[in-house]
Design a protein around this motif. Structure first.
Motif, PDB file in Angstrom:
ATOM      1  N   VAL A  77      -1.110  52.231   5.659  1.00 44.09           N
ATOM      2  CA  VAL A  77      -1.210  53.441   6.841  1.00 44.09           C
ATOM      3  C   VAL A  77      -2.768  53.753   6.391  1.00 44.09           C
ATOM      4  O   VAL A  77      -3.224  54.257   5.387  1.00 44.09           O
ATOM      5  CB  VAL A  77      -0.345  54.501   6.186  1.00 44.09           C
ATOM      6  N   VAL A  78      -3.412  53.972   7.790  1.00 51.94           N
ATOM      7  CA  VAL A  78      -4.979  54.177   7.854  1.00 51.94           C
ATOM      8  C   VAL A  78      -4.790  55.574   8.014  1.00 51.94           C
ATOM      9  O   VAL A  78      -4.430  55.547   9.293  1.00 51.94           O
ATOM     10  CB  VAL A  78      -5.651  53.071   8.399  1.00 51.94           C
ATOM     11  N   THR A  79      -5.572  56.509   7.377  1.00 51.75           N
ATOM     12  CA  THR A  79      -5.466  57.622   7.963  1.00 51.75           C
ATOM     13  C   THR A  79      -6.784  58.505   7.623  1.00 51.75           C
ATOM     14  O   THR A  79      -7.808  58.022   6.834  1.00 51.75           O
ATOM     15  CB  THR A  79      -4.410  58.702   7.317  1.00 51.75           C
ATOM     16  N   ASP A  80      -7.103  59.710   8.334  1.00 53.25           N
ATOM     17  CA  ASP A  80      -8.399  60.586   7.928  1.00 53.25           C
ATOM     18  C   ASP A  80      -8.071  61.438   6.823  1.00 53.25           C
ATOM     19  O   ASP A  80      -9.084  62.115   6.279  1.00 53.25           O
ATOM     20  CB  ASP A  80      -8.725  61.412   9.075  1.00 53.25           C
ATOM     21  N   SER A  81      -6.906  61.329   6.494  1.00 55.12           N
ATOM     22  CA  SER A  81      -6.762  62.435   5.056  1.00 55.12           C
ATOM     23  C   SER A  81      -7.069  61.706   3.860  1.00 55.12           C
ATOM     24  O   SER A  81      -7.092  60.288   3.732  1.00 55.12           O
ATOM     25  CB  SER A  81      -4.757  62.493   5.076  1.00 55.12           C
ATOM     26  N   LYS A  82      -7.361  62.489   3.048  1.00 57.59           N
ATOM     27  CA  LYS A  82      -8.063  61.944   1.554  1.00 57.59           C
ATOM     28  C   LYS A  82      -6.803  61.896   0.657  1.00 57.59           C
ATOM     29  O   LYS A  82      -7.079  61.910  -0.712  1.00 57.59           O
ATOM     30  CB  LYS A  82      -9.156  62.802   1.114  1.00 57.59           C
ATOM     31  N   ILE A  84      -4.562  59.783  -0.644  1.00 60.72           N
ATOM     32  CA  ILE A  84      -4.376  58.196  -0.931  1.00 60.72           C
ATOM     33  C   ILE A  84      -3.439  57.799  -1.740  1.00 60.72           C
ATOM     34  O   ILE A  84      -3.458  58.531  -3.036  1.00 60.72           O
ATOM     35  CB  ILE A  84      -5.713  57.579  -0.795  1.00 60.72           C
ATOM     36  N   ARG A 155      -1.604  53.652   1.271  1.00 61.72           N
ATOM     37  CA  ARG A 155      -1.943  54.828   2.428  1.00 61.72           C
ATOM     38  C   ARG A 155      -3.472  54.932   1.773  1.00 61.72           C
ATOM     39  O   ARG A 155      -3.735  55.492   0.930  1.00 61.72           O
ATOM     40  CB  ARG A 155      -1.122  56.147   2.016  1.00 61.72           C
ATOM     41  N   LEU A 157      -7.871  55.763   3.148  1.00 59.79           N
ATOM     42  CA  LEU A 157      -8.536  56.608   4.118  1.00 59.79           C
ATOM     43  C   LEU A 157      -9.395  55.490   4.858  1.00 59.79           C
ATOM     44  O   LEU A 157      -9.836  54.576   4.457  1.00 59.79           O
ATOM     45  CB  LEU A 157      -9.828  57.229   3.216  1.00 59.79           C
ATOM     46  N   HIS A 158      -9.485  56.156   6.136  1.00 57.34           N
ATOM     47  CA  HIS A 158     -10.242  55.266   7.295  1.00 57.34           C
ATOM     48  C   HIS A 158     -11.713  55.584   6.920  1.00 57.34           C
ATOM     49  O   HIS A 158     -12.251  56.465   7.412  1.00 57.34           O
ATOM     50  CB  HIS A 158      -9.670  55.729   8.695  1.00 57.34           C
TER      51      HIS A 158
END
Length: 297
Positions: A77-82, A84, A155, A157-158
């Motif tokens: 899951v790649v996300t802008d949230s840190k 991880i 999960r 970070l992008h």
């Protein structure tokens, strides 16, 4: 009769084609004109896909023996949230070598949540710290390329880039000392990093005294925390593992049953220097069990 499938002509076929062209010049002239007029027939998107899918398929082929050996891979899951995490992850290059040699691959987990941003990794030399740092960077780079990553689940970070500081061989043409070189390189990393960057620092300031390494390390990690960057810091300075809520301590575990051995497993716990003490004591035959054995003779 089997005909070759290669699109290239051998010298015999090329000679035949040249003679056919001389017999039918109008036909071959029209064919040459047609090719020139439709030189851009292939859509750029199709051409790009054709090139990139070769890399993707080659990567899957590279993973096949690792999967056959039972190692897990997943699409993260790649996300802008840190916030991880990853479970069961490992260093891809090292795993390929170990599988070829028929050896076990040790897997590790990590997680950052809430205000946590920096994994500070301590423990004995050759205990898996460098391997963990490499695997952390690998996972984020592979995820940015859209590829499966090593591990059961992830999960991530992008990130826009992975910036690293690993020890490198000294350049005799460079008059800088090791400490100055570390400072210059770290300064360049901080200058290039954005809020979406991953920073990996490996044994920075190892060439100076413990006191100086502690002061400089604190300054660098404080700057990283202030910029809200995700970071892995491999260090021999235990004091850096407890600088505040942004730092998380991970320690390379040692199995001290009998004679201490490295497990290459990293656990999330406070740095206490005991892993170093245990291995040094074992090296010089000064552990409790070894002393007891020697004194009982």
């Amino acid at each position: 009769m089997d005909f070759p499938s290669s699109p290239d002509l051998n010298h015999v076929e090329a000679g035949i084609l040249d003679r056919a062209a001389s017999l039918y010049p109008d036909t071959f002239t029209a064919l040459t004109r047609y090719r020139a007029e439709h030189a851009d027939f292939v859509d750029p998107v199709i051409a790009t896909f054709d090139r990139e899918v070769q890399f993707y398929l080659a990567y899957l082929e590279y993973l096949e023996p690792l999967r056959s050996a039972g190692l897990p891979f997943c699409y993260p899951v790649v996300t802008d949230s840190k916030a991880i995490r990853a479970t069961g992850t490992f260093d891809l290059a090292l795993a390929a070598k170990l599988v070829r040699d028929g050896m076990e691959v040790v897997r590790n987990d990590f997680e950052l949540s809430g205000p946590e941003r920096i994994l500070v990794v301590t423990g004995p030399n050759q205990g898996g710290k460098t391997t963990f740092a490499r695997s952390f960077g690998q996972m984020h780079h592979l995820a940015a390329l859209g590829l499966p990553v090593p591990g059961e689940s992830a999960r991530l970070l992008h990130c826009d880039r992975v910036l690293t500081h690993f020890e490198k061989e000294e350049d005799l043409q460079d008059l800088r000392g090791r400490l100055q070189d570390d400072l210059v390189r770290v300064h360049a990393i901080l200058g290039e990093a954005t809020g979406a960057s991953i920073v990996i620092l490996h044994e920075i300031f190892a060439s100076t005294t413990l006191q100086d390494a502690t002061v400089l390390g604190r300054r660098v990690l404080a700057e990283i925390a202030e910029r809200d960057l995700l970071c892995v810091c491999v260090t021999f300075v235990d004091e850096l593992a407890s600088l505040g809520e942004a730092t998380v301590s991970m320690v390379s575990a040692v199995d001290d049953a009998g004679r201490p051995t490295r497990t290459y497993k990293l656990s999330r716990r406070p740095a206490d220097g005991m892993a170093y003490a245990a291995t040094i004591a074992a090296k010089y035959r000064l552990s409790y069990d070894l002393l007891k054995e020697r004194l009982s003779r």
